[in-house]
Scaffold this motif. Structure first.
Motif, PDB file in Angstrom:
ATOM      1  N   GLY A  31       0.791  -1.228   0.000  1.00 22.04           N
ATOM      2  CA  GLY A  31       0.000   0.000   0.000  1.00 22.04           C
ATOM      3  C   GLY A  31       0.823   1.277   0.000  1.00 22.04           C
ATOM      4  O   GLY A  31       0.279   2.352  -0.217  1.00 22.04           O
ATOM      5  N   THR A  32       2.125   1.182   0.257  1.00 22.82           N
ATOM      6  CA  THR A  32       2.957   2.387   0.303  1.00 22.82           C
ATOM      7  C   THR A  32       3.901   2.513  -0.891  1.00 22.82           C
ATOM      8  O   THR A  32       4.438   3.590  -1.120  1.00 22.82           O
ATOM      9  CB  THR A  32       3.816   2.428   1.583  1.00 22.82           C
ATOM     10  N   ILE A  33       4.100   1.436  -1.603  1.00 23.41           N
ATOM     11  CA  ILE A  33       5.006   1.453  -2.760  1.00 23.41           C
ATOM     12  C   ILE A  33       4.165   1.665  -4.014  1.00 23.41           C
ATOM     13  O   ILE A  33       3.170   0.979  -4.221  1.00 23.41           O
ATOM     14  CB  ILE A  33       5.794   0.122  -2.861  1.00 23.41           C
ATOM     15  N   GLU A  34       4.571   2.603  -4.842  1.00 18.23           N
ATOM     16  CA  GLU A  34       3.764   2.966  -6.010  1.00 18.23           C
ATOM     17  C   GLU A  34       4.009   2.089  -7.231  1.00 18.23           C
ATOM     18  O   GLU A  34       3.632   2.439  -8.333  1.00 18.23           O
ATOM     19  CB  GLU A  34       3.974   4.438  -6.376  1.00 18.23           C
ATOM     20  N   VAL A  59       6.174   0.213   8.894  1.00 18.78           N
ATOM     21  CA  VAL A  59       6.068   0.391   7.439  1.00 18.78           C
ATOM     22  C   VAL A  59       7.205   1.278   6.945  1.00 18.78           C
ATOM     23  O   VAL A  59       7.847   0.980   5.931  1.00 18.78           O
ATOM     24  CB  VAL A  59       4.689   0.959   7.043  1.00 18.78           C
ATOM     25  N   ASN A  60       7.494   2.359   7.654  1.00 17.79           N
ATOM     26  CA  ASN A  60       8.578   3.253   7.250  1.00 17.79           C
ATOM     27  C   ASN A  60       9.918   2.521   7.207  1.00 17.79           C
ATOM     28  O   ASN A  60      10.708   2.704   6.279  1.00 17.79           O
ATOM     29  CB  ASN A  60       8.670   4.462   8.179  1.00 17.79           C
ATOM     30  N   ALA A  61      10.184   1.686   8.212  1.00 17.82           N
ATOM     31  CA  ALA A  61      11.447   0.950   8.268  1.00 17.82           C
ATOM     32  C   ALA A  61      11.582  -0.011   7.091  1.00 17.82           C
ATOM     33  O   ALA A  61      12.630  -0.075   6.441  1.00 17.82           O
ATOM     34  CB  ALA A  61      11.553   0.195   9.587  1.00 17.82           C
ATOM     35  N   VAL A  62      10.523  -0.750   6.807  1.00 17.75           N
ATOM     36  CA  VAL A  62      10.570  -1.729   5.713  1.00 17.75           C
ATOM     37  C   VAL A  62      10.540  -1.027   4.357  1.00 17.75           C
ATOM     38  O   VAL A  62      11.237  -1.430   3.427  1.00 17.75           O
ATOM     39  CB  VAL A  62       9.435  -2.770   5.851  1.00 17.75           C
ATOM     40  N   GLU A  63       9.766   0.044   4.247  1.00 16.38           N
ATOM     41  CA  GLU A  63       9.692   0.771   2.977  1.00 16.38           C
ATOM     42  C   GLU A  63      11.065   1.300   2.567  1.00 16.38           C
ATOM     43  O   GLU A  63      11.443   1.233   1.392  1.00 16.38           O
ATOM     44  CB  GLU A  63       8.699   1.926   3.083  1.00 16.38           C
ATOM     45  N   ARG A  64      11.844   1.809   3.530  1.00 18.16           N
ATOM     46  CA  ARG A  64      13.196   2.284   3.208  1.00 18.16           C
ATOM     47  C   ARG A  64      14.030   1.160   2.613  1.00 18.16           C
ATOM     48  O   ARG A  64      14.763   1.362   1.641  1.00 18.16           O
ATOM     49  CB  ARG A  64      13.887   2.828   4.464  1.00 18.16           C
ATOM     50  N   LYS A  65      13.909  -0.022   3.174  1.00 21.91           N
ATOM     51  CA  LYS A  65      14.672  -1.178   2.687  1.00 21.91           C
ATOM     52  C   LYS A  65      14.195  -1.585   1.295  1.00 21.91           C
ATOM     53  O   LYS A  65      15.008  -1.858   0.415  1.00 21.91           O
ATOM     54  CB  LYS A  65      14.539  -2.336   3.670  1.00 21.91           C
ATOM     55  N   VAL A  66      12.888  -1.618   1.061  1.00 19.67           N
ATOM     56  CA  VAL A  66      12.354  -2.006  -0.243  1.00 19.67           C
ATOM     57  C   VAL A  66      12.819  -1.030  -1.313  1.00 19.67           C
ATOM     58  O   VAL A  66      13.209  -1.433  -2.411  1.00 19.67           O
ATOM     59  CB  VAL A  66      10.814  -2.088  -0.218  1.00 19.67           C
ATOM     60  N   ARG A  67      12.807   0.235  -1.010  1.00 15.51           N
ATOM     61  CA  ARG A  67      13.166   1.255  -1.998  1.00 15.51           C
ATOM     62  C   ARG A  67      14.646   1.228  -2.375  1.00 15.51           C
ATOM     63  O   ARG A  67      15.018   1.651  -3.456  1.00 15.51           O
ATOM     64  CB  ARG A  67      12.781   2.642  -1.498  1.00 15.51           C
ATOM     65  N   ASN A  68      15.487   0.715  -1.475  1.00 17.37           N
ATOM     66  CA  ASN A  68      16.914   0.669  -1.777  1.00 17.37           C
ATOM     67  C   ASN A  68      17.551  -0.511  -1.057  1.00 17.37           C
ATOM     68  O   ASN A  68      18.403  -0.340  -0.192  1.00 17.37           O
ATOM     69  CB  ASN A  68      17.596   1.981  -1.379  1.00 17.37           C
TER      70      ASN A  68
END
Length: 131
Positions: free
Chosen positions: A12-15, A68-77
């Motif tokens: 839901g947070t990754i576009e 979500v913020n912690a995992v999203e940072r990892k997914v993005r890079n």
């Protein structure tokens, strides 16, 4: 203790659609982020159960946002790329994403601080005087 978020919260947070490899590893990243949050805020589950008016209460949304913020940072890079360039193009990754590590950011941790009690003042030299 099971983490209060799942892979759908990350989707839901990754576009963009998650890759097959990302979908495979994200549950482990979520568990790692949950463990890190529990290390930083060991009483988080108990504080969520407190009444909303209690200054120690932590809303479920605050917990989910931090994870979500912690995992999203990892997914993005995931690879920890700091700079990328070719002969025609060069780019530098935002420093908050460049580590490639899962961590609970200071701004997320700040949201776990107890709220001040209404009617009191805070400060280095504050003291309550009674008459």
């Amino acid at each position: 203790m099971v983490a209060p978020i799942g892979i759908d919260d990350i989707r839901g947070t990754i576009e963009r659609p998650l890759t097959t490899d990302e979908a495979r590893v994200i549950p482990a990243w979520i568990e790692k982020a949950w463990g890190l949050l529990l290390d930083k805020v060991p009483d988080v589950v108990e504080r969520q159960a407190l009444p909303a008016g209690n200054p120690l209460h932590v809303r479920e949304g605050v917990v989910k946002d931090a994870l979500v913020n912690a995992v999203e940072r990892k997914v993005r890079n995931a690879g920890g790329l700091r700079k990328f360039g070719t002969d025609e193009f060069s780019s530098e990754i935002d420093s908050s994403l460049s580590s490639g590590k899962i961590f609970i950011a200071d701004e997320d941790l700040a949201r776990f601080q107890p709220r001040p009690i209404a009617g009191t003042s805070q400060g280095v030299y504050s003291m309550q005087l009674e008459l």
